[in-house]
Design a protein around this motif. Sequence first.
Motif, PDB file in Angstrom:
ATOM      1  N   UNK A  26       0.842  -1.197   0.000  1.00 40.33           N
ATOM      2  CA  UNK A  26       0.000   0.000   0.000  1.00 40.33           C
ATOM      3  C   UNK A  26       0.874   1.243   0.000  1.00 40.33           C
ATOM      4  N   UNK A  27       0.534   2.230  -0.835  1.00 43.32           N
ATOM      5  CA  UNK A  27       1.340   3.461  -0.898  1.00 43.32           C
ATOM      6  C   UNK A  27       0.430   4.675  -0.970  1.00 43.32           C
ATOM      7  N   UNK A  28       0.900   5.770  -0.385  1.00 42.48           N
ATOM      8  CA  UNK A  28       0.213   7.057  -0.544  1.00 42.48           C
ATOM      9  C   UNK A  28       0.776   7.702  -1.808  1.00 42.48           C
ATOM     10  N   UNK A  29      -0.080   7.958  -2.781  1.00 44.68           N
ATOM     11  CA  UNK A  29       0.388   8.532  -4.035  1.00 44.68           C
ATOM     12  C   UNK A  29       0.374  10.064  -3.874  1.00 44.68           C
ATOM     13  N   UNK A  30       1.576  10.679  -3.825  1.00 43.52           N
ATOM     14  CA  UNK A  30       1.669  12.100  -3.433  1.00 43.52           C
ATOM     15  C   UNK A  30       2.084  12.990  -4.605  1.00 43.52           C
ATOM     16  N   UNK A  31       1.701  12.600  -5.817  1.00 43.65           N
ATOM     17  CA  UNK A  31       2.109  13.380  -7.000  1.00 43.65           C
ATOM     18  C   UNK A  31       1.722  14.861  -6.870  1.00 43.65           C
ATOM     19  N   UNK A  32       0.571  15.127  -6.217  1.00 37.56           N
ATOM     20  CA  UNK A  32       0.083  16.528  -6.195  1.00 37.56           C
ATOM     21  C   UNK A  32       0.372  17.223  -4.864  1.00 37.56           C
ATOM     22  N   UNK A  33       1.183  16.578  -3.997  1.00 34.72           N
ATOM     23  CA  UNK A  33       1.391  17.107  -2.628  1.00 34.72           C
ATOM     24  C   UNK A  33       1.857  18.555  -2.643  1.00 34.72           C
ATOM     25  N   UNK A  34       2.913  18.864  -3.381  1.00 36.45           N
ATOM     26  CA  UNK A  34       3.517  20.200  -3.338  1.00 36.45           C
ATOM     27  C   UNK A  34       2.557  21.237  -3.877  1.00 36.45           C
ATOM     28  N   UNK A  35       1.877  20.864  -4.976  1.00 34.98           N
ATOM     29  CA  UNK A  35       0.934  21.817  -5.573  1.00 34.98           C
ATOM     30  C   UNK A  35      -0.274  22.047  -4.675  1.00 34.98           C
ATOM     31  N   UNK A  36      -0.840  20.950  -4.133  1.00 34.33           N
ATOM     32  CA  UNK A  36      -2.051  21.090  -3.304  1.00 34.33           C
ATOM     33  C   UNK A  36      -1.787  21.891  -2.036  1.00 34.33           C
ATOM     34  N   UNK A  37      -0.582  21.707  -1.453  1.00 32.97           N
ATOM     35  CA  UNK A  37      -0.324  22.291  -0.113  1.00 32.97           C
ATOM     36  C   UNK A  37       0.472  23.593  -0.187  1.00 32.97           C
ATOM     37  N   UNK A  38       0.802  24.009  -1.422  1.00 37.51           N
ATOM     38  CA  UNK A  38       1.554  25.263  -1.523  1.00 37.51           C
ATOM     39  C   UNK A  38       3.004  25.106  -1.121  1.00 37.51           C
ATOM     40  N   UNK A  39       3.569  23.855  -1.295  1.00 35.73           N
ATOM     41  CA  UNK A  39       5.011  23.758  -1.105  1.00 35.73           C
ATOM     42  C   UNK A  39       5.494  22.603  -0.250  1.00 35.73           C
ATOM     43  N   UNK A  40       4.574  21.879   0.409  1.00 37.55           N
ATOM     44  CA  UNK A  40       5.028  20.749   1.260  1.00 37.55           C
ATOM     45  C   UNK A  40       5.673  19.666   0.395  1.00 37.55           C
ATOM     46  N   UNK A  41       6.825  19.171   0.842  1.00 43.79           N
ATOM     47  CA  UNK A  41       7.410  17.975   0.197  1.00 43.79           C
ATOM     48  C   UNK A  41       7.677  16.954   1.303  1.00 43.79           C
ATOM     49  N   UNK A  42       8.042  15.734   0.908  1.00 48.09           N
ATOM     50  CA  UNK A  42       8.440  14.734   1.920  1.00 48.09           C
ATOM     51  C   UNK A  42       9.957  14.693   1.987  1.00 48.09           C
ATOM     52  N   UNK A  43      10.481  14.185   3.092  1.00 43.11           N
ATOM     53  CA  UNK A  43      11.937  14.066   3.263  1.00 43.11           C
ATOM     54  C   UNK A  43      12.219  12.660   3.761  1.00 43.11           C
ATOM     55  N   UNK A  44      13.084  11.891   3.056  1.00 47.26           N
ATOM     56  CA  UNK A  44      13.273  10.476   3.408  1.00 47.26           C
ATOM     57  C   UNK A  44      14.660  10.008   2.967  1.00 47.26           C
ATOM     58  N   UNK A  45      15.736  10.440   3.738  1.00 48.20           N
ATOM     59  CA  UNK A  45      17.106  10.076   3.343  1.00 48.20           C
ATOM     60  C   UNK A  45      17.245   8.569   3.114  1.00 48.20           C
ATOM     61  N   UNK A  46      17.836   8.203   1.965  1.00 50.69           N
ATOM     62  CA  UNK A  46      18.010   6.789   1.622  1.00 50.69           C
ATOM     63  C   UNK A  46      16.744   6.148   1.109  1.00 50.69           C
ATOM     64  N   UNK A  47      15.693   6.930   0.998  1.00 53.46           N
ATOM     65  CA  UNK A  47      14.405   6.459   0.439  1.00 53.46           C
ATOM     66  C   UNK A  47      13.923   5.199   1.158  1.00 53.46           C
TER      67      UNK A  47
END
Length: 428
Positions: A26-47
């Motif tokens: 199961x995954x959260x599909x966040x393609x529109x995260x930055x656009x929808x929230x006005x700039x929020x991104x995720x941070x995940x060193x080493x993915x």
Amino acid sequence: MSKKATIEFDGKKYEFPIVVGTENEVAIQIKSLRGDTGGLITLDPGYKNTGSCESAITFLNGEEGILRYRGYAIEELADNASFLEVAYLLIFGELPTQQQLDKLYADIKRESNVDEEMKKILDGFPKSAHPMGVLSSLTSALIAFNPSAVNVDSEEDMYNAIIKLLAKFPVLVAWTLRKRQGQPLDYGDSSLGYVENILKMMFKKPSENYEVDPVVASALNKLLILHADHEQNCSTSTVRIVGSSHAGLFASISAGISALWGPLHGGANQAVIEMLEGIKQDGGDTKKYMKKAKDKNDPFRLMGFGHRVYKNFDPRAKIIKKSADEVLGKLGVQDPVLDIAKGLEKEALEDSYFVDRKLYPNVDFYSGIIYRALGIPTEMFTVMFALGRLPGWIAQWREMRLKKEPIGRPRQVYTGENLRSFKPMENR
Ligand code: SDX
């Protein structure tokens, strides 16, 4: 009704679709995260928590120690398939019919010549050059001699580039080994099978006939299958991201070879043997090295142990460990480091440091012991890993290109200086 995930930020709620895979990942599909929230991104060193793509090639379940290529269990493929069958399966999605397999190998044999000029590039390397650096360079150099295989968009052009690589890569592997050994560079014998021919190209002595030992051929076939793909590992992710710029297949694979070289990744198989040899030279005191591995102030790590995904036994390590006993027995090889490896594994599996962190032997822990028994020098072990991983890299590159995935370009969180004025030299 598809499920959604809600993120609440700054008093606002944002919904994102949930993607569910065929094995219920199961995954959260966040393609529109930055656009929808006005700039929020995720941070995940080493993915560690980030999916880069949806893929239909390889399935891993790290908690249960499951590995499948296109739905087939690795244990069944290792016991029943040829490496070329598995290459076809990974790249094209189905086990080949005899006719399809025959055509694949016929196409490969037609492309198995490497331009003689390539030998001049090989001559430029000192004998001490690490084979992974040589192989990455030669793979990139193939571009110059096969310009039609660079910018490929059609499936036909992709097929032709793939065939060229499956054909020429084993020659480059054999040449890399033979150059280090001062042996003449051989093209092998197209009357042999794909794996048997690799052995002949690598080991045939100039003045002798070379008879392929079926035990050696079977062991190498199994090792190559076990290394053939492993979903979005470091080197495969490298192949995908380089390929996403449309740099071409050979350039993408050359980059993947460099990523695999690292001792935290494919280079671990060489590091394991060097570690085991070091323990043997030091009197075989495995307890001393277990202590070092657990000491945060000691850079020593138990190479061949641990895995980003497997928090259970790496299924490949189980198969390789069993195969090591069989192959060394059939070849009449006694290798004391095998017993040291088994001793380390036993101690680690009874030690809370390893048990609590779910650190088990991975694919690299026992593979070098078999490679050594087959007569392959230690510095060539990671090259053998690359030879096995080639069809997986190709399959992942092809899937990415056919799906027309966008260029890979992650974001970042900037933590440097805020705006400041230029400082003339006299004021610095
Ligand atoms: C491959 O991804 C793939 O699929 C790769 C691969 C493939 O087929 O493509 O499977 C091939 O690369 C296998 C891995 C080969 N590498 C090694 O054997 C090198 C030794 N292993 C480690 O360096 C490590 O386990 C990694 C790199 C494999 C995984 O690292 P992670 O997931 O980033 O985990 P981590 O480094 O954060 O470790 C978690 C904890 C840490 O301790 P704490 O900070 O929690 O106290 O486990 C410890 C680590 O110190 N730890 C080890 C250890 N591996 C992890 N401690 C001692 N010895 C080790 N080998």
